[in-house]
Write a protein that holds these residues in place. Structure first.
Motif, PDB file in Angstrom:
ATOM      1  N   MET A  68       8.224  35.607 -30.005  1.00  0.00           N
ATOM      2  CA  MET A  68       7.565  34.345 -29.634  1.00  0.00           C
ATOM      3  C   MET A  68       6.062  34.537 -29.613  1.00  0.00           C
ATOM      4  O   MET A  68       5.577  35.631 -29.325  1.00  0.00           O
ATOM      5  N   THR A  69       5.331  33.475 -29.865  1.00  0.00           N
ATOM      6  CA  THR A  69       3.881  33.534 -29.754  1.00  0.00           C
ATOM      7  C   THR A  69       3.326  32.172 -29.359  1.00  0.00           C
ATOM      8  O   THR A  69       4.051  31.173 -29.403  1.00  0.00           O
ATOM      9  N   TYR A 106      10.796  27.876 -35.504  1.00  0.00           N
ATOM     10  CA  TYR A 106      10.605  26.659 -34.728  1.00  0.00           C
ATOM     11  C   TYR A 106       9.292  26.701 -33.970  1.00  0.00           C
ATOM     12  O   TYR A 106       8.908  27.735 -33.431  1.00  0.00           O
ATOM     13  N   LEU A 107       8.631  25.545 -33.935  1.00  0.00           N
ATOM     14  CA  LEU A 107       7.356  25.434 -33.220  1.00  0.00           C
ATOM     15  C   LEU A 107       7.430  24.320 -32.179  1.00  0.00           C
ATOM     16  O   LEU A 107       8.177  23.345 -32.342  1.00  0.00           O
ATOM     17  N   GLY A 162       5.579  29.293 -30.976  1.00  0.00           N
ATOM     18  CA  GLY A 162       6.562  29.419 -32.041  1.00  0.00           C
ATOM     19  C   GLY A 162       7.520  30.552 -31.796  1.00  0.00           C
ATOM     20  O   GLY A 162       7.229  31.485 -31.044  1.00  0.00           O
ATOM     21  N   ILE A 163       8.675  30.432 -32.428  1.00  0.00           N
ATOM     22  CA  ILE A 163       9.659  31.504 -32.361  1.00  0.00           C
ATOM     23  C   ILE A 163      10.083  31.859 -33.776  1.00  0.00           C
ATOM     24  O   ILE A 163      10.137  30.994 -34.651  1.00  0.00           O
TER      25      ILE A 163
ATOM     26  N   MET B  68      14.205  24.763 -26.881  1.00  0.00           N
ATOM     27  CA  MET B  68      12.778  25.042 -26.675  1.00  0.00           C
ATOM     28  C   MET B  68      12.095  23.822 -26.097  1.00  0.00           C
ATOM     29  O   MET B  68      12.502  22.694 -26.368  1.00  0.00           O
ATOM     30  N   THR B 108       5.736  31.161 -22.989  1.00  0.00           N
ATOM     31  CA  THR B 108       4.414  31.528 -23.480  1.00  0.00           C
ATOM     32  C   THR B 108       3.392  30.743 -22.668  1.00  0.00           C
ATOM     33  O   THR B 108       3.719  29.699 -22.100  1.00  0.00           O
ATOM     34  N   ALA B 142       4.028  35.864 -24.201  1.00  0.00           N
ATOM     35  CA  ALA B 142       2.882  35.737 -25.110  1.00  0.00           C
ATOM     36  C   ALA B 142       1.840  34.857 -24.449  1.00  0.00           C
ATOM     37  O   ALA B 142       2.179  33.960 -23.677  1.00  0.00           O
TER      38      ALA B 142
END
Lengths: 352, 352
Positions: A68-69, A106-107, A162-163, B68, B108, B142
């Motif tokens: 993730m980020t 995915y975002l 995102g992942i 998500m 995150t 993150a």
């Protein structure tokens, strides 16, 4: 890692300064002294300490390891040659995932809108996000909007998270550079930062400078298909090529020798940099990557990069050395050697 | 769904207004006319259209279905009785995941800091995030920081995004309310919004109003352990209980009858509401949930809620009816009936 005492920059005040957002030394200190202290390591990390959970589908088919980020985007102006804050917000997060070797999936998108923002501008930004997400093959699965009063934000800020899944067998990491490895760069540097700065300053050039803003997951997929054992991938965003190479030298505890002559820079970027007193090696990019690979893999990976539209100008720019660990040394065009340090203080605010 | 023509509110200008961030009617219009139009459905969604991908670990053990979500936090002031923007940013996202019946796992965090923000304040906020993440049993994996100039943001904004897994067999959805079902509420309403407003206005009461800001995943886990077939879960945040019930009535295409007498409201909240001219039914909550369950399950779920520290004042507040579909009707203390409409325009800006 790096000293945590400020170096003549206004920590004294105990206030946030623009330099804390530069991606350079002060930004690193902020991360270490506040975020890591309380939250543990907040940098992009695998979804488990053990870092070895592999996900499978219900039939037991291995999917990979999730990562993730997140990134916030505050670029000003929000529209610029070659892109806009919407395109940037998709590319940035797609690229962060890609630099782990992950396939972005995915975002999410969070918006902070300023009261008075023209709806037409918001719509252009959102349409640009949709087009870029399609280009990158990712889906936006959740969103949120907040509105703040006039003067409490500047037009709009976007956060995307995102992942992605790291395919089984891929192990890209900033700590895997080894002496003897080759440093590859996917194309010219400085384009994004200079596109923003010339736009802000109202400068015009015969060949206008365009941001390189692009999703790199396709390029990375082609590179990994050629060579699953790429050691390091990293996109030189805030702080530019020089700062990013310093981070890699530090994380891998190696020296990096860069050949200045081999770093591709557009002529217009070079001219604008001189005019503005900027060093393009420290200017942000948004569609470029650094790859570090074993010598035996270098030619093959470079060829794969050059076959991709986003890697046509890819070049071999240096190598990993045992000498001067944690330092980046530039072999200049003049034949001299110069220490290429991390960006200190602020260079270009709100570049992304 | 709802009419997309503005109702006397300044769409005319084609500019973003504070009301677009209220969680009410205009906010819904913005989502439909800009975000859904370009991005598809941006509300919290399962990670696949098919909505049936179940993840397993490498040994084939079923983990559940991933979901998500994301939320940006712009609350002002950033510190308030009962919480702060850091605690809020963890609770909000944990709760969004919980309202899908998911077990929140990873978050995150993206920060937009204003130049000049005292480091001490940032550190308090980050420490509060860490403590709340621990309380909720989630990990922040993150992070990102951007700095903007003085006057371009107000102290700091936080975005959190999160991922969770819906356990196999759980199917909580805003569209599953059915005539005959019972509406449960986990406690008092209005606390968060009134805590913020009284803080802003400098009002003091003998018993101070504290935000209810709390992570609800533990409460939800207990409820699902008692009754895996909970039909609907939703946290009444922006727009309050009234707006949220309207959303549920709309998404399930049912009527909702609410008994005003049974909605718990703290005495101090009621007093402050009258003073400020606010209706607590429209004021944001950050640690409460609405659950809609089959009649036969109601007592059992209510008992489980009351056993949990965050559900001690849980109450049965109404039921799902066939009459007046997509409308919420309040049976008032006076014995009359009143249509409880969605929030129109702006009530409390920057409440979360």
């Amino acid at each position: 890692m790096r000293p945590t005492i400020a170096m003549g920059v206004p920590w004294m005040d105990n206030k946030i300064t623009m330099a804390h957002g530069s991606g350079g030394l002060l930004a690193h200190e902020l991360v270490e002294q506040v975020f890591i202290k309380h939250l543990g390591n907040p940098t992009l990390s695998a979804l488990e300490d053990a870092s070895n959970i592999e996900l499978a589908d219900a039939r037991g088919q291995l999917l990979g390891q999730p990562v993730m980020t997140t990134d916030s985007y505050v670029v000003s102006p929000i529209f610029f040659p070659g892109g806009d804050i919407g395109r940037l917000s998709i590319c940035g997060t797609v690229n962060d995932l890609s630099m782990r070797g992950a396939r972005p999936l995915y975002l999410t998108a969070g918006f902070v809108l300023q009261e008075g923002l023209p709806l037409e501008e918001l719509e252009r930004v959102v349409a640009s996000m949709a087009a870029t997400a399609q280009e990158a093959g990712v889906r936006i699965v959740a969103g949120d909007t907040k509105v703040v009063e006039r003067g409490s934000a500047d037009k709009l800020f976007i956060n995307t998270a995102g992942i992605g899944l790291v395919p089984p067998g891929v192990q890209v990491s900033a700590s895997r550079a080894r002496p003897g490895d080759v440093v590859l760069l996917s194309g010219t540097v400085g384009d994004h930062g200079l596109a923003i700065m010339t736009q802000r300053e109202g400068l015009r050039f015969t060949s206008p400078i365009r941001s390189d803003c692009a999703p790199l997951n396709g390029l990375v997929a082609d590179m990994l298909a050629t060579c699953p054992d790429i050691h390091v991938l990293r996109d030189p965003t805030r702080g530019g090529l020089a700062t990013t190479l310093n981070e890699l030298a530090d994380q891998s505890a190696v020296g990096i020798a860069v050949d200045e002559r081999s770093v591709p820079i557009h002529e217009s970027v070079r001219a604008a940099s001189e005019l503005l007193g900027l060093d393009p090696l420290y200017v942000a990019n948004e569609g470029k990557l650094i790859a570090i690979v074993a010598t035996d893999d270098a030619e093959r990976v470079l060829a794969a990069m050059r076959q991709h539209p986003l890697g046509r100008e890819a070049a071999r720019i240096g190598r990993i050395v045992e000498e001067h660990p944690r330092r980046v040394v530039l072999n200049t065009i003049l034949g001299t050697h110069r220490l290429l340090d991390m960006l200190t203080g602020e260079q270009l605010p709100r570049i992304c």
